[in-house]
Design a protein around this motif. Structure first.
Motif, PDB file in Angstrom:
ATOM      1  N   ALA A  99      55.271  31.551  20.678  1.00 23.23           N
ATOM      2  CA  ALA A  99      54.856  30.183  20.984  1.00 23.23           C
ATOM      3  C   ALA A  99      55.027  29.278  19.774  1.00 23.23           C
ATOM      4  CB  ALA A  99      53.399  30.183  21.446  1.00 23.23           C
ATOM      5  N   HIS A 100      55.788  28.205  19.959  1.00 26.60           N
ATOM      6  CA  HIS A 100      56.054  27.268  18.872  1.00 26.60           C
ATOM      7  C   HIS A 100      55.156  26.046  18.978  1.00 26.60           C
ATOM      8  CE1 HIS A 100      58.458  23.764  17.230  1.00 26.60           C
ATOM      9  NE2 HIS A 100      58.251  24.520  16.159  1.00 26.60           N
ATOM     10  N   SER A 101      54.589  25.623  17.866  1.00 28.51           N
ATOM     11  CA  SER A 101      53.824  24.387  17.757  1.00 28.51           C
ATOM     12  C   SER A 101      52.694  24.360  18.791  1.00 28.51           C
ATOM     13  CB  SER A 101      54.780  23.189  17.886  1.00 28.51           C
ATOM     14  OG  SER A 101      54.149  21.998  17.511  1.00 28.51           O
ATOM     15  N   HIS A 102      52.647  23.304  19.605  1.00 29.95           N
ATOM     16  CA  HIS A 102      51.564  23.229  20.588  1.00 29.95           C
ATOM     17  C   HIS A 102      51.741  24.221  21.737  1.00 29.95           C
ATOM     18  CE1 HIS A 102      49.002  20.230  18.904  1.00 29.95           C
ATOM     19  NE2 HIS A 102      50.027  19.437  18.652  1.00 29.95           N
ATOM     20  N   GLY A 103      52.870  24.895  21.801  1.00 33.67           N
ATOM     21  CA  GLY A 103      52.999  26.016  22.729  1.00 33.67           C
ATOM     22  C   GLY A 103      51.972  27.093  22.413  1.00 33.67           C
ATOM     23  N   GLY A 104      51.541  27.167  21.143  1.00 35.88           N
ATOM     24  CA  GLY A 104      50.480  28.100  20.763  1.00 35.88           C
ATOM     25  C   GLY A 104      49.163  27.774  21.436  1.00 35.88           C
ATOM     26  N   GLN A 105      48.890  26.485  21.640  1.00 39.79           N
ATOM     27  CA  GLN A 105      47.650  26.104  22.335  1.00 39.79           C
ATOM     28  C   GLN A 105      47.727  26.536  23.802  1.00 39.79           C
ATOM     29  OE1 GLN A 105      46.133  25.555  19.820  1.00 39.79           O
ATOM     30  NE2 GLN A 105      46.896  23.887  18.589  1.00 39.79           N
ATOM     31  N   VAL A 106      48.912  26.441  24.396  1.00 40.06           N
ATOM     32  CA  VAL A 106      49.109  26.901  25.771  1.00 40.06           C
ATOM     33  C   VAL A 106      48.876  28.411  25.838  1.00 40.06           C
ATOM     34  CG1 VAL A 106      50.787  27.161  27.642  1.00 40.06           C
ATOM     35  CG2 VAL A 106      50.650  25.014  26.370  1.00 40.06           C
ATOM     36  N   ALA A 107      49.424  29.151  24.872  1.00 38.55           N
ATOM     37  CA  ALA A 107      49.218  30.597  24.823  1.00 38.55           C
ATOM     38  C   ALA A 107      47.734  30.925  24.676  1.00 38.55           C
ATOM     39  CB  ALA A 107      50.015  31.209  23.677  1.00 38.55           C
ATOM     40  N   ALA A 108      47.019  30.157  23.847  1.00 40.80           N
ATOM     41  CA  ALA A 108      45.579  30.391  23.662  1.00 40.80           C
ATOM     42  C   ALA A 108      44.838  30.215  24.980  1.00 40.80           C
ATOM     43  CB  ALA A 108      45.020  29.433  22.606  1.00 40.80           C
ATOM     44  N   TYR A 109      45.149  29.166  25.712  1.00 39.67           N
ATOM     45  CA  TYR A 109      44.496  28.963  27.011  1.00 39.67           C
ATOM     46  C   TYR A 109      44.868  30.062  28.003  1.00 39.67           C
ATOM     47  CZ  TYR A 109      41.952  24.639  26.365  1.00 39.67           C
ATOM     48  OH  TYR A 109      41.022  23.704  25.962  1.00 39.67           O
ATOM     49  N   ALA A 110      46.112  30.511  27.976  1.00 40.87           N
ATOM     50  CA  ALA A 110      46.521  31.592  28.873  1.00 40.87           C
ATOM     51  C   ALA A 110      45.720  32.860  28.585  1.00 40.87           C
ATOM     52  CB  ALA A 110      48.016  31.852  28.738  1.00 40.87           C
ATOM     53  N   LEU A 111      45.622  33.230  27.300  1.00 42.68           N
ATOM     54  CA  LEU A 111      44.890  34.437  26.930  1.00 42.68           C
ATOM     55  C   LEU A 111      43.391  34.297  27.210  1.00 42.68           C
ATOM     56  CD1 LEU A 111      46.804  35.277  23.640  1.00 42.68           C
ATOM     57  CD2 LEU A 111      46.957  36.487  25.826  1.00 42.68           C
ATOM     58  N   ALA A 112      42.863  33.107  27.017  1.00 41.23           N
ATOM     59  CA  ALA A 112      41.439  32.878  27.294  1.00 41.23           C
ATOM     60  C   ALA A 112      41.131  32.958  28.788  1.00 41.23           C
ATOM     61  CB  ALA A 112      41.003  31.520  26.750  1.00 41.23           C
TER      62      ALA A 112
ATOM     63  N   LYS B 173      59.536  42.916  26.505  1.00 45.06           N
ATOM     64  CA  LYS B 173      59.942  41.611  27.009  1.00 45.06           C
ATOM     65  C   LYS B 173      59.321  40.526  26.139  1.00 45.06           C
ATOM     66  CE  LYS B 173      59.601  43.486  31.673  1.00 45.06           C
ATOM     67  NZ  LYS B 173      60.949  43.756  32.011  1.00 45.06           N
ATOM     68  N   TYR B 174      59.973  39.357  26.105  1.00 44.84           N
ATOM     69  CA  TYR B 174      59.359  38.252  25.393  1.00 44.84           C
ATOM     70  C   TYR B 174      59.400  36.990  26.249  1.00 44.84           C
ATOM     71  CZ  TYR B 174      63.398  35.487  23.809  1.00 44.84           C
ATOM     72  OH  TYR B 174      64.500  34.678  23.749  1.00 44.84           O
ATOM     73  N   LEU B 175      58.315  36.246  26.134  1.00 44.89           N
ATOM     74  CA  LEU B 175      58.158  34.990  26.851  1.00 44.89           C
ATOM     75  C   LEU B 175      58.122  33.862  25.826  1.00 44.89           C
ATOM     76  CD1 LEU B 175      57.502  33.443  29.509  1.00 44.89           C
ATOM     77  CD2 LEU B 175      55.092  33.880  29.022  1.00 44.89           C
ATOM     78  N   PRO B 176      59.123  32.967  25.817  1.00 49.36           N
ATOM     79  CA  PRO B 176      59.108  31.844  24.873  1.00 49.36           C
ATOM     80  C   PRO B 176      58.280  30.681  25.420  1.00 49.36           C
ATOM     81  CG  PRO B 176      61.178  31.855  26.080  1.00 49.36           C
ATOM     82  CD  PRO B 176      60.368  33.025  26.578  1.00 49.36           C
ATOM     83  N   LEU B 177      57.405  30.134  24.592  1.00 48.88           N
ATOM     84  CA  LEU B 177      56.614  28.970  24.965  1.00 48.88           C
ATOM     85  C   LEU B 177      56.893  27.867  23.941  1.00 48.88           C
ATOM     86  CD1 LEU B 177      53.172  30.614  25.828  1.00 48.88           C
ATOM     87  CD2 LEU B 177      55.005  29.966  27.388  1.00 48.88           C
ATOM     88  N   ALA B 178      57.635  26.864  24.369  1.00 50.36           N
ATOM     89  CA  ALA B 178      58.023  25.788  23.462  1.00 50.36           C
ATOM     90  C   ALA B 178      56.900  24.786  23.301  1.00 50.36           C
ATOM     91  CB  ALA B 178      59.266  25.078  23.996  1.00 50.36           C
ATOM     92  N   GLY B 179      56.922  24.105  22.185  1.00 53.60           N
ATOM     93  CA  GLY B 179      56.034  22.970  21.979  1.00 53.60           C
ATOM     94  C   GLY B 179      56.781  21.701  22.352  1.00 53.60           C
ATOM     95  N   THR B 180      56.494  20.629  21.676  1.00 51.82           N
ATOM     96  CA  THR B 180      57.209  19.385  21.916  1.00 51.82           C
ATOM     97  C   THR B 180      58.560  19.489  21.228  1.00 51.82           C
ATOM     98  OG1 THR B 180      55.130  18.200  21.919  1.00 51.82           O
ATOM     99  CG2 THR B 180      57.102  16.884  21.635  1.00 51.82           C
ATOM    100  N   TRP B 181      59.630  19.324  21.975  1.00 48.45           N
ATOM    101  CA  TRP B 181      60.965  19.501  21.424  1.00 48.45           C
ATOM    102  C   TRP B 181      61.881  18.545  22.152  1.00 48.45           C
ATOM    103  CZ3 TRP B 181      61.949  23.912  18.151  1.00 48.45           C
ATOM    104  CH2 TRP B 181      63.266  24.029  17.714  1.00 48.45           C
ATOM    105  N   ARG B 182      62.562  17.698  21.419  1.00 50.38           N
ATOM    106  CA  ARG B 182      63.318  16.627  22.070  1.00 50.38           C
ATOM    107  C   ARG B 182      64.805  16.925  22.272  1.00 50.38           C
ATOM    108  NH1 ARG B 182      59.606  13.259  23.385  1.00 50.38           N
ATOM    109  NH2 ARG B 182      58.007  12.697  21.908  1.00 50.38           N
ATOM    110  N   ALA B 183      65.465  17.589  21.338  1.00 48.65           N
ATOM    111  CA  ALA B 183      66.911  17.796  21.428  1.00 48.65           C
ATOM    112  C   ALA B 183      67.217  18.985  22.337  1.00 48.65           C
ATOM    113  CB  ALA B 183      67.488  18.021  20.039  1.00 48.65           C
ATOM    114  N   VAL B 184      67.627  18.718  23.547  1.00 46.19           N
ATOM    115  CA  VAL B 184      67.828  19.763  24.549  1.00 46.19           C
ATOM    116  C   VAL B 184      68.879  20.780  24.116  1.00 46.19           C
ATOM    117  CG1 VAL B 184      68.562  20.199  26.924  1.00 46.19           C
ATOM    118  CG2 VAL B 184      67.081  18.264  26.421  1.00 46.19           C
ATOM    119  N   GLU B 185      69.965  20.323  23.501  1.00 48.06           N
ATOM    120  CA  GLU B 185      71.047  21.245  23.141  1.00 48.06           C
ATOM    121  C   GLU B 185      70.628  22.243  22.062  1.00 48.06           C
ATOM    122  OE1 GLU B 185      71.269  17.642  20.551  1.00 48.06           O
ATOM    123  OE2 GLU B 185      71.114  17.944  22.702  1.00 48.06           O
ATOM    124  N   ASP B 186      69.595  21.931  21.290  1.00 46.90           N
ATOM    125  CA  ASP B 186      69.150  22.823  20.219  1.00 46.90           C
ATOM    126  C   ASP B 186      67.944  23.675  20.596  1.00 46.90           C
ATOM    127  OD1 ASP B 186      71.092  21.877  18.555  1.00 46.90           O
ATOM    128  OD2 ASP B 186      69.826  20.372  17.625  1.00 46.90           O
TER     129      ASP B 186
END
Length: 193
Positions: free
Chosen positions: A84-97, A2-15
């Motif tokens: 995890a993309h961009s600052h989503g990586g920081q969220v992943a780091a906190y989750a793992l910690a 399974k994969y869990l996507p964690l987005a960073g800051t992303w503005r264009a919803v359609e993309d």
């Protein structure tokens, strides 16, 4: 797996690469990866840490807590890939910690910050391997704006790999998506480290 996507800051919803049915989802399905979870909207906005560096990482911590709750409820740690993309990586780091677990963590152009060293170290035992993808040149300027250490390679990763497409092009632009076949083949190989 399974994969869990964690987005960073992303503005264009359609993309959005992390939305269900996106072209990225289709590539993941070709590698027999089942998408789980949903975007955690509370942290994937402008409060990502770039603009509010003095925030004590509250948005990332909150997102990390949501990931911990979700992965504990689903009990999928040994078969989970977190992308995890961009600052989503920081969220992943906190989750793992905070005791979330996963088989593989893939960070995509996550800013490398000195103030995150302790968090990354604390989470290292809770993932088997970590692939950090980094872009170069002007296309990766968003990563550079958000970091406090001018390095491309992440010192806490098991493996670092340079990618084409800049900060988000590998996720959004069709001409760069082929790279994901190699990346996901590595991620689903039980022997790769």
């Amino acid at each position: 797996m399974k994969y869990l996507p964690l987005a960073g800051t992303w503005r264009a919803v359609e993309d959005r690469w992390c939305r269900p049915g996106s072209p990225f989802d289709q590539i993941a399905a070709q590698h027999q990866l089942e998408r789980v979870g949903r975007e955690l909207r509370f942290w994937s906005t402008a409060l990502s840490g770039t603009r509010f560096c003095g925030s004590k990482h509250l948005a990332w911590q909150f997102g990390g807590e949501q990931v911990v709750d979700y992965t504990e409820d689903e009990d999928m740690g040994d078969e989970l890939i977190i992308i995890a993309h961009s600052h989503g990586g920081q969220v992943a780091a906190y989750a793992l910690a905070n005791d979330a677990t996963c088989d593989t963590l893939i960070t995509v152009d996550t800013p490398i910050r000195r103030d995150m060293e302790e968090v990354w170290r604390a989470g290292t035992p809770n993932r088997r391997r970590h692939l950090h993808l980094y872009g170069t040149g002007w296309g990766s300027r968003m990563r550079i704006f958000g970091q406090r250490r001018f390095k491309r390679e992440m010192p806490w990763a098991t493996k670092n790999l340079r990618i084409d497409g800049g900060h988000s092009g590998i996720l959004a632009d069709a001409e760069h998506r082929d790279q994901w076949h190699e990346i996901l083949s590595w991620a689903t190989d039980a022997e790769a480290a």
